[in-house]
Design a protein around this motif. Structure first.
Motif, short mmCIF file in Angstrom:
data_model
loop_
_atom_site.label_atom_id
_atom_site.label_comp_id
_atom_site.label_asym_id
_atom_site.label_seq_id
_atom_site.Cartn_x
_atom_site.Cartn_y
_atom_site.Cartn_z
N GLU A 259 0.20 -1.29 0.20
CA GLU A 259 -0.26 -0.09 -0.08
C GLU A 259 0.72 1.37 0.21
O GLU A 259 0.77 2.49 -1.10
CB GLU A 259 -1.13 -0.37 0.97
N GLY A 260 2.29 0.89 0.68
CA GLY A 260 2.75 2.58 0.79
C GLY A 260 3.36 2.50 -0.88
O GLY A 260 3.33 3.79 -1.03
N ALA A 261 4.14 1.88 -1.07
CA ALA A 261 4.43 1.71 -2.47
C ALA A 261 3.49 2.30 -3.51
O ALA A 261 3.86 2.86 -4.57
CB ALA A 261 4.83 0.22 -3.19
N PHE A 262 2.88 1.16 -3.22
CA PHE A 262 1.17 2.08 -4.31
C PHE A 262 0.80 3.53 -4.31
O PHE A 262 0.98 4.01 -4.95
CB PHE A 262 -0.32 1.66 -4.23
N ASN A 263 0.64 3.92 -3.53
CA ASN A 263 0.63 5.39 -2.74
C ASN A 263 1.88 6.49 -2.86
O ASN A 263 1.79 7.43 -3.75
CB ASN A 263 0.37 5.43 -1.61
N GLU A 264 2.78 5.89 -3.07
CA GLU A 264 4.34 6.68 -3.42
C GLU A 264 4.21 6.45 -5.11
O GLU A 264 4.45 7.32 -6.13
CB GLU A 264 5.48 5.99 -3.28
N ALA A 265 3.64 5.47 -5.96
CA ALA A 265 3.51 5.61 -7.32
C ALA A 265 2.55 6.07 -7.94
O ALA A 265 2.20 6.54 -8.78
CB ALA A 265 3.64 4.01 -7.76
N LEU A 266 1.15 5.95 -7.37
CA LEU A 266 -0.12 6.99 -7.70
C LEU A 266 0.67 8.41 -7.56
O LEU A 266 0.23 9.33 -8.88
CB LEU A 266 -1.04 6.33 -7.00
N SER A 267 0.94 9.01 -7.08
CA SER A 267 1.63 10.56 -6.31
C SER A 267 2.89 10.73 -7.86
O SER A 267 2.76 12.22 -8.53
CB SER A 267 2.23 10.79 -4.55
#
Length: 386
Positions: free
Chosen positions: A257-265
């Motif tokens: 989830e943390g990696a997804f949040n970073e990628a989305l931003s």
């Protein structure tokens, strides 16, 4: 991110718990995550914060100073911490996981009174010792052995790849008793730091950042009052270990989830060919696949944790959740790095260390291959059909 917060299986109290842990992680843990990953040092300051808030006693009954939460509560705590700091999440796993759960379930009243209050306050650091140089997944063939000497045991053996051994105050030592072969001979004793004959040897720096240690027992004398479990010991301890499977998965879920949040931003901000890369269909497909992958793992993990209540998760549900979430985290964190392009491969961006952290899940607490074997055995035994 709002769309990752909504889940009808989470109570209002648990939403408040998540909010509290998220705020602490963002403010206290995330800013220090890169440094902790580089040094591999145990996050004492972070653990002190969590201990003062009572979060380290989530798996311990109120009568021993804990908050007597559920497995679901523990999963939510680790999920949030892992989004910001893998090293801290791994440290917390050692306090609220199988170690404390096993003491609560199987310890004598004297053992509970002696250890649980300080564990709940974050004053006692735990290490569980199972793996040996020649027995990883094949735990039933461990060679560490305890010999009965009247009022005490004399223990000899070597454990390896042990988390927190360098800072641990208490070791949950899986051992064979009297050389009895197979599962029947295995139980667990508690060994305090500083016990003569207990030695902490070389450390192995992992790609995730934390250290793993070798623990050597040379004629180590342990009083019988520190016997945790003997009769049906292996079965009982493996039942308790179902909790660890869920908590292992919760760290992987948080990392993904943390990696997804970073990628989305990043994809919204990064421009190529005159537009944000998030506008390209190929990027959108990657983000969609990552999100669906995360949601599927979350559903499986939350089911296993929710059904466990304050007890131990079901073996099949825990193994399914662990296997799927472990493999998902590897996929999603790698995709997040890919979406960052060359920057993702540098230490300037957190996705690089998230990729490394996610790799632990499919190894620790039973490999993905072991989980698939276990799942198959359960299916064949029960003859489950859809």
């Amino acid at each position: 991110m709002a769309m990752l917060e909504t889940n009808t299986s989470v109570s209002d109290e648990q939403k408040m718990l998540v909010k509290t842990v998220r705020e602490i992680t963002e403010k206290e843990f995330k800013p220090k995550a890169a440094e902790l990953t580089d040094t591999g040092e145990f996050p004492f300051e972070n653990m002190k914060v969590l201990g003062e808030l009572g979060l380290l006693g989530i798996s311990i009954p109120e009568e021993y100073g804990g908050s007597e939460g559920t497995v679901m509560d523990a999963v939510l705590i680790l999920e949030e911490i892992a989004k910001g700091c893998y090293i801290t999440a791994m440290a917390v796993l050692g306090e609220i996981g199988v170690q404390s759960k096993a003491i609560v379930a199987y310890g004598s009243e004297a053992i509970k009174q002696k250890y649980l209050p300080s564990i709940a306050k974050g004053q006692t650091t735990l290490a569980i010792c199972i793996t040996e140089p020649n027995t990883g997944s094949d735990a039933a063939n461990m060679t560490t052995n305890a010999v009965d000497q009247g009022d005490h045991f004399v223990v000899n053996g070597v454990k390896t790849m042990i988390s927190r051994a360098d800072v641990a105050d208490l070791f949950l030592m899986f051992t064979r008793f009297e050389g009895t072969p197979g599962h029947k001979g295995i139980g667990c004793i508690l060994i305090d730091k500083g016990t003569p004959g207990l030695h902490i040897k070389q450390g192995f720096k992992t790609m995730g950042g934390e250290y793993l240690w070798e623990v050597v027992l040379e004629d180590c004398i342990v009083l019988k009052e520190n016997l945790l479990v003997l009769e049906d010991g292996f079965k009982k301890l493996m039942t308790a270990f179902n909790t660890q499977r869920c908590l292992n998965a919760s760290i992987c879920l948080g990392l993904a989830e943390g990696a997804f949040n970073e990628a989305l931003s990043y994809t919204k901000e990064r421009e190529q060919f005159g537009q944000p890369i998030a506008d390209f269909q190929g990027i959108q497909w990657m983000l969609s696949e990552m999100y669906v992958d995360i949601e599927a793992s979350k559903a499986l993990l939350y089911r296993a944790a929710r059904n466990a209540g304050r007890g131990f998760p079901d073996k099949l549900e825990a193994s399914i959740a662990k296997f799927h979430t472990n493999e998902m985290a590897i996929r999603v964190t790698n995709q997040a790095l890919q979406l960052h392009g060359g920057y993702g491969y540098t230490k300037e961006y957190p996705v690089e260390r998230m990729v490394r952290g996610a790799r632990f899940g499919a190894i620790g607490g039973g490999t993905s291959q072991v989980q698939k074997n276990l799942i198959a055995r359960e299916l064949l035994k029960s003859k489950r059909v859809f």
